[in-house]
Design a protein around this motif. Structure first.
Motif, mmCIF file in Angstrom:
data_model
loop_
_atom_site.group_PDB
_atom_site.id
_atom_site.type_symbol
_atom_site.label_atom_id
_atom_site.label_comp_id
_atom_site.label_asym_id
_atom_site.label_seq_id
_atom_site.Cartn_x
_atom_site.Cartn_y
_atom_site.Cartn_z
ATOM 1 N N ASP A 57 11.426 -8.796 -10.679
ATOM 2 C CA ASP A 57 11.861 -9.309 -11.969
ATOM 3 C C ASP A 57 11.875 -8.145 -12.959
ATOM 4 O OD1 ASP A 57 12.491 -10.846 -14.129
ATOM 5 O OD2 ASP A 57 10.544 -11.807 -14.296
ATOM 6 N N VAL A 58 13.015 -7.854 -13.542
ATOM 7 C CA VAL A 58 13.159 -6.687 -14.398
ATOM 8 C C VAL A 58 12.372 -6.842 -15.692
ATOM 9 C CG1 VAL A 58 14.797 -5.246 -15.644
ATOM 10 C CG2 VAL A 58 15.403 -6.160 -13.423
ATOM 11 N N VAL A 68 15.009 1.176 -9.938
ATOM 12 C CA VAL A 68 14.008 1.002 -8.885
ATOM 13 C C VAL A 68 13.552 -0.448 -8.813
ATOM 14 C CG1 VAL A 68 11.642 1.588 -8.226
ATOM 15 C CG2 VAL A 68 13.229 3.396 -8.866
ATOM 16 N N LYS A 69 13.301 -1.058 -9.966
ATOM 17 C CA LYS A 69 12.849 -2.453 -9.965
ATOM 18 C C LYS A 69 13.929 -3.389 -9.450
ATOM 19 C CE LYS A 69 9.711 -3.998 -12.737
ATOM 20 N NZ LYS A 69 8.990 -4.537 -13.877
ATOM 21 N N VAL A 70 15.169 -3.172 -9.834
ATOM 22 C CA VAL A 70 16.261 -4.020 -9.355
ATOM 23 C C VAL A 70 16.463 -3.812 -7.864
ATOM 24 C CG1 VAL A 70 18.759 -4.380 -9.487
ATOM 25 C CG2 VAL A 70 17.425 -4.204 -11.575
ATOM 26 N N GLY A 71 16.345 -2.581 -7.414
ATOM 27 C CA GLY A 71 16.515 -2.285 -5.992
ATOM 28 C C GLY A 71 15.446 -2.930 -5.136
ATOM 29 N N GLY A 94 16.748 8.317 -19.502
ATOM 30 C CA GLY A 94 16.829 8.531 -18.060
ATOM 31 C C GLY A 94 15.659 7.915 -17.323
ATOM 32 N N ILE A 95 14.456 8.037 -17.888
ATOM 33 C CA ILE A 95 13.268 7.455 -17.252
ATOM 34 C C ILE A 95 13.364 5.930 -17.241
ATOM 35 C CG2 ILE A 95 10.783 7.095 -17.572
ATOM 36 C CD1 ILE A 95 10.667 10.029 -18.525
ATOM 37 N N VAL A 96 13.751 5.343 -18.368
ATOM 38 C CA VAL A 96 13.875 3.884 -18.442
ATOM 39 C C VAL A 96 14.960 3.398 -17.482
ATOM 40 C CG1 VAL A 96 14.534 1.960 -19.945
ATOM 41 C CG2 VAL A 96 12.972 3.720 -20.772
ATOM 42 N N PHE A 97 16.083 4.097 -17.433
ATOM 43 C CA PHE A 97 17.162 3.715 -16.517
ATOM 44 C C PHE A 97 16.698 3.814 -15.068
ATOM 45 C CE2 PHE A 97 20.940 4.846 -13.994
ATOM 46 C CZ PHE A 97 21.697 3.711 -14.221
#
Length: 56
Positions: free
Chosen positions: A43-44, A36-39, A28-31
């Motif tokens: 760069d992921v 958040v980074k994609v939003g 859940g934390i990684v997801f």
């Protein structure tokens, strides 16, 4: 059918449940961090391969 449970089965079940909850929390934390980074348009992978033009 009579089924006898032993104390060790109860301990294993509680350990497995605890480990499962920890793994679910980690995923859940990684997801969440990925979303958040994609939003934010970042760069992921952190490789720097996404240019400014691609982000706009």
């Amino acid at each position: 059918m009579i089924r006898a449970t032993h104390e060790i089965h109860d301990r294993r079940r509680s350990r497995n449940l605890g480990l499962g909850l920890v793994l679910i929390a980690f995923v859940g934390i990684v997801f969440g961090m990925t979303i958040v980074k994609v939003g934010n348009g970042e760069d992921v992978l952190g490789t720097g391969m996404v240019t400014q033009e691609a982000g706009q």
